[in-house]
Design a protein around this motif. Structure first.
Motif, mmCIF file in Angstrom:
data_model
loop_
_atom_site.group_PDB
_atom_site.id
_atom_site.type_symbol
_atom_site.label_atom_id
_atom_site.label_comp_id
_atom_site.label_asym_id
_atom_site.label_seq_id
_atom_site.Cartn_x
_atom_site.Cartn_y
_atom_site.Cartn_z
ATOM 1 N N ARG A 127 11.774 0.001 -8.522
ATOM 2 C CA ARG A 127 12.180 -1.409 -8.443
ATOM 3 C C ARG A 127 11.713 -2.103 -7.178
ATOM 4 O O ARG A 127 11.542 -3.303 -7.144
ATOM 5 C CB ARG A 127 13.702 -1.530 -8.538
ATOM 6 C CG ARG A 127 14.228 -1.211 -9.898
ATOM 7 C CD ARG A 127 15.702 -1.439 -10.018
ATOM 8 N NE ARG A 127 16.454 -1.102 -8.809
ATOM 9 C CZ ARG A 127 17.582 -1.655 -8.461
ATOM 10 N NH1 ARG A 127 18.124 -2.582 -9.222
ATOM 11 N NH2 ARG A 127 18.216 -1.298 -7.372
ATOM 12 N N ARG A 128 11.502 -1.345 -6.128
ATOM 13 C CA ARG A 128 11.145 -1.959 -4.857
ATOM 14 C C ARG A 128 9.715 -1.684 -4.407
ATOM 15 O O ARG A 128 9.311 -2.187 -3.368
ATOM 16 C CB ARG A 128 12.104 -1.476 -3.770
ATOM 17 C CG ARG A 128 13.475 -2.101 -3.916
ATOM 18 C CD ARG A 128 14.378 -1.663 -2.814
ATOM 19 N NE ARG A 128 15.205 -0.567 -3.349
ATOM 20 C CZ ARG A 128 15.766 0.367 -2.627
ATOM 21 N NH1 ARG A 128 15.624 0.368 -1.339
ATOM 22 N NH2 ARG A 128 16.492 1.298 -3.192
ATOM 23 N N ARG A 129 8.980 -0.902 -5.153
ATOM 24 C CA ARG A 129 7.615 -0.560 -4.702
ATOM 25 C C ARG A 129 6.603 -0.756 -5.819
ATOM 26 O O ARG A 129 6.734 -0.180 -6.904
ATOM 27 C CB ARG A 129 7.555 0.887 -4.227
ATOM 28 C CG ARG A 129 8.236 1.068 -2.916
ATOM 29 C CD ARG A 129 8.058 2.436 -2.311
ATOM 30 N NE ARG A 129 7.396 3.399 -3.171
ATOM 31 C CZ ARG A 129 6.715 4.443 -2.735
ATOM 32 N NH1 ARG A 129 6.608 4.663 -1.462
ATOM 33 N NH2 ARG A 129 6.158 5.294 -3.562
ATOM 34 N N THR A 130 5.591 -1.531 -5.524
ATOM 35 C CA THR A 130 4.469 -1.751 -6.428
ATOM 36 C C THR A 130 3.208 -1.428 -5.645
ATOM 37 O O THR A 130 2.915 -2.048 -4.619
ATOM 38 C CB THR A 130 4.437 -3.210 -6.921
ATOM 39 O OG1 THR A 130 5.663 -3.497 -7.582
ATOM 40 C CG2 THR A 130 3.290 -3.426 -7.881
ATOM 41 N N LEU A 131 2.466 -0.443 -6.117
ATOM 42 C CA LEU A 131 1.256 0.033 -5.445
ATOM 43 C C LEU A 131 0.036 -0.713 -5.982
ATOM 44 O O LEU A 131 -0.110 -0.879 -7.195
ATOM 45 C CB LEU A 131 1.110 1.541 -5.682
ATOM 46 C CG LEU A 131 0.007 2.261 -4.934
ATOM 47 C CD1 LEU A 131 0.286 2.248 -3.429
ATOM 48 C CD2 LEU A 131 -0.100 3.692 -5.440
ATOM 49 N N VAL A 132 -0.822 -1.174 -5.075
ATOM 50 C CA VAL A 132 -2.038 -1.895 -5.462
ATOM 51 C C VAL A 132 -3.247 -1.252 -4.780
ATOM 52 O O VAL A 132 -3.092 -0.512 -3.807
ATOM 53 C CB VAL A 132 -1.953 -3.395 -5.097
ATOM 54 C CG1 VAL A 132 -0.879 -4.089 -5.910
ATOM 55 C CG2 VAL A 132 -1.740 -3.605 -3.618
ATOM 56 N N PRO A 133 -4.439 -1.523 -5.297
ATOM 57 C CA PRO A 133 -5.653 -0.970 -4.667
ATOM 58 C C PRO A 133 -5.765 -1.398 -3.205
ATOM 59 O O PRO A 133 -5.347 -2.494 -2.835
ATOM 60 C CB PRO A 133 -6.798 -1.581 -5.483
ATOM 61 C CG PRO A 133 -6.188 -1.953 -6.781
ATOM 62 C CD PRO A 133 -4.764 -2.321 -6.478
ATOM 63 N N GLN B 269 3.564 -10.892 -2.144
ATOM 64 C CA GLN B 269 4.004 -10.370 -3.431
ATOM 65 C C GLN B 269 4.892 -9.134 -3.304
ATOM 66 O O GLN B 269 5.434 -8.665 -4.297
ATOM 67 C CB GLN B 269 2.783 -10.012 -4.295
ATOM 68 C CG GLN B 269 1.867 -11.184 -4.598
ATOM 69 C CD GLN B 269 2.590 -12.291 -5.324
ATOM 70 O OE1 GLN B 269 3.349 -12.061 -6.248
ATOM 71 N NE2 GLN B 269 2.374 -13.519 -4.882
ATOM 72 N N GLY B 270 5.009 -8.566 -2.108
ATOM 73 C CA GLY B 270 5.818 -7.365 -1.912
ATOM 74 C C GLY B 270 5.101 -6.099 -2.356
ATOM 75 O O GLY B 270 5.750 -5.108 -2.701
ATOM 76 N N TYR B 271 3.778 -6.100 -2.331
ATOM 77 C CA TYR B 271 2.988 -4.941 -2.747
ATOM 78 C C TYR B 271 2.913 -3.904 -1.627
ATOM 79 O O TYR B 271 3.088 -4.211 -0.452
ATOM 80 C CB TYR B 271 1.569 -5.351 -3.114
ATOM 81 C CG TYR B 271 1.447 -6.220 -4.348
ATOM 82 C CD1 TYR B 271 2.367 -6.169 -5.384
ATOM 83 C CD2 TYR B 271 0.379 -7.089 -4.485
ATOM 84 C CE1 TYR B 271 2.231 -6.956 -6.516
ATOM 85 C CE2 TYR B 271 0.230 -7.884 -5.617
ATOM 86 C CZ TYR B 271 1.162 -7.810 -6.625
ATOM 87 O OH TYR B 271 1.016 -8.600 -7.739
ATOM 88 N N THR B 272 2.617 -2.669 -2.027
ATOM 89 C CA THR B 272 2.471 -1.548 -1.105
ATOM 90 C C THR B 272 1.067 -0.989 -1.237
ATOM 91 O O THR B 272 0.503 -0.941 -2.338
ATOM 92 C CB THR B 272 3.484 -0.433 -1.456
ATOM 93 O OG1 THR B 272 4.801 -0.975 -1.423
ATOM 94 C CG2 THR B 272 3.385 0.731 -0.501
ATOM 95 N N PHE B 273 0.503 -0.518 -0.128
ATOM 96 C CA PHE B 273 -0.803 0.138 -0.136
ATOM 97 C C PHE B 273 -0.620 1.625 0.141
ATOM 98 O O PHE B 273 0.298 2.025 0.852
ATOM 99 C CB PHE B 273 -1.713 -0.444 0.946
ATOM 100 C CG PHE B 273 -2.032 -1.905 0.758
ATOM 101 C CD1 PHE B 273 -2.810 -2.330 -0.298
ATOM 102 C CD2 PHE B 273 -1.557 -2.840 1.654
ATOM 103 C CE1 PHE B 273 -3.114 -3.676 -0.459
ATOM 104 C CE2 PHE B 273 -1.853 -4.184 1.507
ATOM 105 C CZ PHE B 273 -2.637 -4.602 0.446
ATOM 106 N N ALA B 274 -1.520 2.444 -0.392
ATOM 107 C CA ALA B 274 -1.484 3.883 -0.143
ATOM 108 C C ALA B 274 -2.157 4.228 1.181
ATOM 109 O O ALA B 274 -1.998 5.326 1.694
ATOM 110 C CB ALA B 274 -2.177 4.633 -1.278
ATOM 111 N N GLY B 275 -2.905 3.314 1.730
ATOM 112 C CA GLY B 275 -3.626 3.523 2.982
ATOM 113 C C GLY B 275 -4.099 2.182 3.502
ATOM 114 O O GLY B 275 -3.727 1.135 2.969
ATOM 115 N N PRO B 276 -4.925 2.194 4.541
ATOM 116 C CA PRO B 276 -5.398 0.935 5.105
ATOM 117 C C PRO B 276 -6.284 0.174 4.117
ATOM 118 O O PRO B 276 -6.990 0.769 3.296
ATOM 119 C CB PRO B 276 -6.194 1.357 6.337
ATOM 120 C CG PRO B 276 -6.428 2.810 6.200
ATOM 121 C CD PRO B 276 -5.424 3.363 5.254
#
Length: 126
Positions: free
Chosen positions: A49-55, A92-99
């Motif tokens: 609900r709180r994490r959306t991963l994007v490229p 948008q509240g998106y999260t990244f897996a890295g830089p």
């Protein structure tokens, strides 16, 4: 008086030429930023609900001539585009897996009209 009129005309031509060369480039950058934002939105993975991963890694393939024209400014352009991606992700509240990384590359084939964007998720390597 004729000298001043000639000088004014020359300055007007020069400023018009500079303005025309800058405006298309700004429009192209705005178009690329919009596509990068849509790439994030379209490829988003909802983890909870709180994490959306994007490229976080983007490769912008340009026709060889366009790539040659940007060679001197490629680091600055890529940095600006990466900042725009980070800003959109924060909004948008998106999260990244890295830089976030944006790379400009010449296209390998002739099918690229203006540009093509590829993206993927690249985890932080330790």
């Amino acid at each position: 008086m004729r000298f001043l009129a000639g000088l004014e005309h020359t300055m007007e031509r020069w400023s018009t030429t500079v303005w025309q060369s800058l405006v298309p480039r700004q429009r192209k950058q705005a178009e690329v930023v919009g596509i990068l934002r849509r790439e994030c939105d379209d490829r988003a993975l909802i983890l909870d609900r709180r994490r959306t991963l994007v490229p976080n890694t983007f490769v912008i393939e340009l026709p060889p001539e366009s790539h040659r024209q940007l060679t001197d400014d490629s680091a600055q352009v890529a940095g600006h585009l990466a900042a725009q991606v980070r800003r959109h992700a924060a909004e948008q509240g998106y999260t990244f897996a890295g830089p976030v990384a944006v790379h400009l590359a010449p296209a390998d084939d002739a099918s690229v009209g203006r540009f093509r964007i590829r993206s993927h998720i690249s985890p932080l390597h330790r």
